[in-house]
Motif scaffolding. Structure first.
Motif, PDB file in Angstrom:
ATOM      1  N   PRO A   4       0.867  16.479  14.131  1.00 23.47           N
ATOM      2  CA  PRO A   4       1.968  15.705  14.578  1.00 23.47           C
ATOM      3  C   PRO A   4       1.352  14.783  15.006  1.00 23.47           C
ATOM      4  N   ASP A   5      -0.087  14.104  15.697  1.00 22.10           N
ATOM      5  CA  ASP A   5      -0.058  13.369  16.201  1.00 22.10           C
ATOM      6  C   ASP A   5      -0.611  12.256  15.089  1.00 22.10           C
ATOM      7  N   ALA A   6      -0.510  12.816  14.355  1.00 24.55           N
ATOM      8  CA  ALA A   6      -1.573  11.881  13.562  1.00 24.55           C
ATOM      9  C   ALA A   6      -0.503  11.663  12.061  1.00 24.55           C
ATOM     10  N   TRP A   7       0.707  11.415  12.285  1.00 24.92           N
ATOM     11  CA  TRP A   7       1.873  10.985  11.514  1.00 24.92           C
ATOM     12  C   TRP A   7       1.636   9.091  11.661  1.00 24.92           C
ATOM     13  N   LEU A   8       1.608   8.706  11.921  1.00 21.56           N
ATOM     14  CA  LEU A   8       2.148   7.602  12.463  1.00 21.56           C
ATOM     15  C   LEU A   8       0.729   6.424  11.766  1.00 21.56           C
ATOM     16  N   PHE A   9      -0.540   7.449  11.850  1.00 22.91           N
ATOM     17  CA  PHE A   9      -1.809   6.623  11.440  1.00 22.91           C
ATOM     18  C   PHE A   9      -1.938   6.805   9.916  1.00 22.91           C
ATOM     19  N   ALA A  10      -1.140   8.127   9.766  1.00 24.59           N
ATOM     20  CA  ALA A  10      -1.120   8.475   7.904  1.00 24.59           C
ATOM     21  C   ALA A  10       0.140   7.098   7.844  1.00 24.59           C
ATOM     22  N   LEU A  11       0.899   6.546   8.074  1.00 25.87           N
ATOM     23  CA  LEU A  11       1.383   5.668   7.985  1.00 25.87           C
ATOM     24  C   LEU A  11       1.145   4.562   7.462  1.00 25.87           C
ATOM     25  N   GLY A  12       0.357   3.987   8.831  1.00 29.09           N
ATOM     26  CA  GLY A  12      -0.525   3.122   8.702  1.00 29.09           C
ATOM     27  C   GLY A  12      -1.086   3.588   7.645  1.00 29.09           C
ATOM     28  N   ALA A  13      -2.104   4.025   7.408  1.00 27.11           N
ATOM     29  CA  ALA A  13      -2.964   4.169   6.282  1.00 27.11           C
ATOM     30  C   ALA A  13      -2.342   4.208   4.758  1.00 27.11           C
ATOM     31  N   LEU A  14      -1.298   4.710   4.856  1.00 30.17           N
ATOM     32  CA  LEU A  14      -0.325   4.460   3.185  1.00 30.17           C
ATOM     33  C   LEU A  14      -0.220   3.313   3.640  1.00 30.17           C
ATOM     34  N   PHE A  15       0.721   2.365   4.551  1.00 30.22           N
ATOM     35  CA  PHE A  15       1.057   0.735   4.434  1.00 30.22           C
ATOM     36  C   PHE A  15      -0.329   0.168   3.644  1.00 30.22           C
ATOM     37  N   VAL A  16      -0.710   0.594   4.252  1.00 27.03           N
ATOM     38  CA  VAL A  16      -2.061  -0.603   4.230  1.00 27.03           C
ATOM     39  C   VAL A  16      -2.498  -0.674   2.615  1.00 27.03           C
ATOM     40  N   PHE A  17      -2.823   0.796   2.207  1.00 25.46           N
ATOM     41  CA  PHE A  17      -3.147   1.283   1.361  1.00 25.46           C
ATOM     42  C   PHE A  17      -2.155   0.101  -0.397  1.00 25.46           C
ATOM     43  N   VAL A  18      -1.106   0.903  -0.060  1.00 23.73           N
ATOM     44  CA  VAL A  18      -0.153   0.369  -0.626  1.00 23.73           C
ATOM     45  C   VAL A  18      -0.131  -0.922  -1.106  1.00 23.73           C
ATOM     46  N   THR A  19       0.020  -2.331  -0.055  1.00 25.92           N
ATOM     47  CA  THR A  19      -0.600  -3.172  -0.268  1.00 25.92           C
ATOM     48  C   THR A  19      -1.049  -3.594  -0.436  1.00 25.92           C
ATOM     49  N   LEU A  20      -2.371  -3.135  -0.073  1.00 26.49           N
ATOM     50  CA  LEU A  20      -3.813  -3.692  -0.923  1.00 26.49           C
ATOM     51  C   LEU A  20      -3.429  -3.335  -2.334  1.00 26.49           C
ATOM     52  N   PHE A  21      -3.302  -1.839  -2.339  1.00 24.60           N
ATOM     53  CA  PHE A  21      -3.819  -1.337  -4.101  1.00 24.60           C
ATOM     54  C   PHE A  21      -2.560  -1.380  -4.712  1.00 24.60           C
ATOM     55  N   LEU A  22      -1.383  -1.241  -4.315  1.00 21.93           N
ATOM     56  CA  LEU A  22       0.041  -1.001  -5.281  1.00 21.93           C
ATOM     57  C   LEU A  22       0.907  -2.322  -4.308  1.00 21.93           C
ATOM     58  N   PRO A  23       0.606  -3.782  -4.620  1.00 25.88           N
ATOM     59  CA  PRO A  23       1.422  -4.508  -4.078  1.00 25.88           C
ATOM     60  C   PRO A  23       2.990  -4.929  -4.982  1.00 25.88           C
ATOM     61  N   ARG A  24       3.008  -4.127  -5.891  1.00 30.63           N
ATOM     62  CA  ARG A  24       4.370  -3.557  -6.699  1.00 30.63           C
ATOM     63  C   ARG A  24       5.027  -2.248  -5.974  1.00 30.63           C
ATOM     64  N   GLY A  25       4.564  -1.551  -5.249  1.00 34.92           N
ATOM     65  CA  GLY A  25       4.421  -0.457  -5.193  1.00 34.92           C
ATOM     66  C   GLY A  25       4.168   0.858  -5.822  1.00 34.92           C
ATOM     67  N   ILE A  26       4.844   2.340  -5.467  1.00 38.97           N
ATOM     68  CA  ILE A  26       4.820   3.088  -6.850  1.00 38.97           C
ATOM     69  C   ILE A  26       5.771   2.753  -8.162  1.00 38.97           C
ATOM     70  N   ALA A  27       6.457   2.368  -7.584  1.00 36.02           N
ATOM     71  CA  ALA A  27       7.033   1.984  -9.042  1.00 36.02           C
ATOM     72  C   ALA A  27       6.577   1.393 -10.178  1.00 36.02           C
ATOM     73  N   GLY A  28       6.220   0.508  -9.670  1.00 38.07           N
ATOM     74  CA  GLY A  28       5.144  -0.294 -10.217  1.00 38.07           C
ATOM     75  C   GLY A  28       4.260  -0.121 -11.477  1.00 38.07           C
ATOM     76  N   LEU A  29       3.211   0.860 -10.659  1.00 38.98           N
ATOM     77  CA  LEU A  29       2.727   1.053 -11.977  1.00 38.98           C
ATOM     78  C   LEU A  29       2.587   1.544 -12.979  1.00 38.98           C
ATOM     79  N   PHE A  30       4.159   2.220 -13.276  1.00 36.51           N
ATOM     80  CA  PHE A  30       4.871   2.493 -14.539  1.00 36.51           C
ATOM     81  C   PHE A  30       5.397   1.151 -14.608  1.00 36.51           C
ATOM     82  N   LYS A  31       5.957   0.499 -13.772  1.00 31.71           N
ATOM     83  CA  LYS A  31       7.316  -0.460 -14.464  1.00 31.71           C
ATOM     84  C   LYS A  31       6.368  -1.946 -15.082  1.00 31.71           C
ATOM     85  N   HIS A  32       4.943  -2.097 -14.276  1.00 27.99           N
ATOM     86  CA  HIS A  32       3.579  -3.062 -15.223  1.00 27.99           C
ATOM     87  C   HIS A  32       3.902  -2.387 -16.665  1.00 27.99           C
TER      88      HIS A  32
END
Lengths: 365, 271
Positions: free
Chosen positions: A328-356
């Motif tokens: 329960p305590d880790a959710w916001l950290f996980a969300l933050g980490a996920l957001f940073v990860f997506v912005t850095l490595f998947l600028p077009r998001g998950i859909a961008g992976l196969f739209k590309h």
């Protein structure tokens, strides 16, 4: 026919709609299996999935204005909550004499506040069709007025985002007040029936799930129709070069207003489907944070794809449900980490992976 | 001096004084700008400017940086409202009472200084969006290309030498090609008057020659104002030249006369 031709160019949409239809068929079947069957889907899960689908519709609405029109709305949860309140008012009126105080007309919180008469704005909400109409029109009207003022003053970019935040915050403060007549900070809850069927009934839960899925599909198609039309191309043109669009003769403000209002109405429908499934609507739904979270879903799923918004909404919310259960305590950290990860490595998001890969194929043709 | 509210880049129309004086109804003039002044926070960007353009004329406007060339175009296209003066398109349209889309719809097309095309759309879509016609929400929503429009589109594609690029994203074009695409978008609007801001910037010599050909061939059917820094380009256009300096017209004449004029030389070299 036009619809089929439209979908032909929309691989992602085909897959999404296929999965959606399959889910809508599979879930009721899995739910109907005997409880001890390993594949049995509990009512809790069905309702949870239904809730995700309404979030997905909200995300689609946000993607329409953000991805295609360039308006970063940080206040879409307000339209969602307004739609939810409209539905909540209907559900409150359905309680009737079964409330704690047993008043045939007044909801409990009004009796508690010593009100003797139903406020004028509660009239008509005993009728389902009226409530549904209002769930679309009230958010639409708010978006129309707000958008008209904001767009004609040519407020854009960050400033517009900030005033959409202010809008939802102001509504939250207003709905917290008992005098507003919407149940103050407790909001509306203790619902019993919808259209004469008990909300506790399993069949009704499945019905609400299916309704959410159908609305998501319809909402997706409606957005797709807009985007594929010349109006949609004008919207993208506004996103990319607003002045250029204006100087070739389009009334940029009106295009923005029309699409923004439509998007708000979609969000309202999502809210109306959300409330009977979670069983409560209160002012915390107007929290600025909620609107920001929607934007995070869309960003993660992939902007300007529509189905990406669905992936993001369901994916992030599933992760949220899992995390808040497991850590329960880790959710916001996980969300933050996920957001940073997506912005850095998947600028077009998950859909961008196969739209590309799709885009590359198209570029070769 | 105006009150603070009026000293903005853009004020609401009902707040601007509507004074139309000394309107000249001389025939054959497509654009009248008379006694126009604009002040940005104390800086006089345009200072009692008078400018007339004949129907079908090609006119070059030159001047050092800050002379008010782009501001002049902003006024004509409705982006900036002047503090005083009048600005008429033909004898019928008071441009100071119209906004940008209206002005575009009556036939004034504008190319920006920095080439601005819709980068995420294909070349074809860029032209399609710019096409003349009703541009209300509903008519845009239901719009479909008919054969005639498709022909017009193909013609213009050929004219701007982008036929082969028609399904490429505009963002992938070279700088010069973007300039042409933008000119093509202007042409799709069927404009009566073209305002072309620095069309030659970033072009190779061959591209420049073709641009000169394109603009001179358009003159006659269209009235064209070209703002340009490149003197070779202006000379090649072989048209009347207006020199702006400090927001007013310094002189008008042929390129030769302009280059010999002492005041012009001083303005360009003296500082």
């Amino acid at each position: 026919m036009g619809l089929l031709r439209m979908l032909k160019n929309d691989k992602g949409g085909q897959i999404f709609l296929g999965v959606l239809v399959a889910t809508l068929i599979a879930v009721p079947i899995l739910h109907a299996l005997p409880t001890d069957h390993p594949l049995h889907l509990s009512t809790y899960m069905v309702t949870l999935l239904g809730k995700y689908l309404t979030y997905a519709l909200l995300a689609v609405a946000v993607d329409l204005v953000w991805g295609y029109l360039g308006i970063l709305s940080l206040g879409h949860a307000a339209f969602f909550a307004l739609g939810g309140y409209a539905m909540g008012m209907y559900l409150m009126r359905q309680i009737g004499e079964r409330g704690v105080y047993g008043d045939p007309v007044l909801p409990d919180f009004m009796v508690f506040l010593n009100w003797t008469e139903l406020p004028w704005f509660w009239h008509g909400f005993d009728m389902f069709w009226f409530a549904i109409l209002m769930a679309m029109c009230l958010p639409g009207l708010l978006a129309l007025v707000f958008g008209w003022l904001a767009f004609r003053s040519r407020v854009t970019g960050v400033y517009l985002s900030i005033i959409t935040q202010a809008l939802t915050y102001a509504l939250m403060l207003a709905f917290f007040r008992n005098e507003m007549g919407f149940g103050g900070n407790n909001g509306l809850t203790d619902f019993k029936d919808i259209l004469g069927f008990s909300l506790q009934d399993d069949g009704v839960r499945v019905g609400l799930f299916i309704a959410s899925g159908l609305m998501l599909g319809l909402g997706y198609l409606a957005c797709r129709v807009i985007i594929q039309s010349r109006l949609g191309r004008v919207a993208v043109a506004i996103r990319d070069a607003e002045d250029r669009t204006r100087f070739i003769g389009y009334r940029v403000e009106r295009v923005k207003l029309a699409i923004f209002t439509f998007s708000a109405m979609l969000a309202g429908i999502a809210g109306a489907l959300y409330v009977p499934q979670v069983g409560i609507i209160n002012p915390s739904e107007f929290q600025p944070l909620n609107s920001i979270e929607v934007v995070v879903w869309v960003a993660m799923g992939g902007r300007a794809t529509l189905y990406g918004a669905v992936i993001g909404a369901i994916g992030v919310n599933y992760a949220k449900t899992w995390f808040t259960g497991a850590f329960p305590d880790a959710w916001l950290f996980a969300l933050g980490a996920l957001f940073v990860f997506v912005t850095l490595f998947l600028p077009r998001g998950i859909a961008g992976l196969f739209k590309h890969s799709l885009l590359r194929k198209r570029a070769k043709v | 001096m105006k009150s603070g509210l009026l000293q903005r880049d853009r004020v609401f129309d009902f707040m601007t004084p509507k004074k139309v004086e000394g309107l000249d109804l001389k025939h054959g003039t497509v654009l009248y700008m008379e006694d126009v002044s604009v002040t940005f926070e104390g800086f006089k960007a345009i200072n009692q400017l008078n400018f007339y353009l004949n129907t079908g004329e090609l006119r070059c406007v030159i001047g050092p940086n800050g002379a008010g060339k782009t501001t002049m175009m902003d006024i004509i296209t409705g982006k900036t409202r002047p503090d005083t003066g009048s600005c008429w398109f033909g004898q019928k349209y008071n441009l100071l009472q119209m906004d940008e889309p209206e002005i575009a719809q009556i036939g004034i097309g504008r190319k920006f200084q920095k080439p601005t095309v819709f980068e995420q759309h294909t070349v074809f879509e860029n032209l399609e969006l710019a096409m003349a016609g009703p541009k209300t929400i509903w008519s845009t929503f239901v719009a479909k290309l008919n054969g005639e429009q498709r022909d017009q589109l193909d013609q213009i594609l050929a004219m701007i030498c982008l036929t082969e690029e028609h399904s490429r994203l505009a963002g992938l074009l070279s700088h010069g090609q973007k300039q042409w695409l933008e000119i093509g978008m202007l042409l799709m609007q069927n404009p009566l008057m073209l305002l072309v801001d620095e069309p030659a910037a970033g072009m190779t010599h061959q591209e420049m020659d073709r641009t000169v050909d394109l603009l001179t061939s358009l003159a006659g059917n269209h009235s064209i104002v070209v703002v340009e820094h490149d003197m070779e380009f202006v000379r090649a256009l072989n048209s009347r030249v207006t020199v702006l300096h400090q927001g007013a017209v310094l002189m008008e004449g042929s390129m030769d006369a302009v280059q010999k004029d002492e005041r012009v030389v001083e303005v360009y070299l003296g500082q």
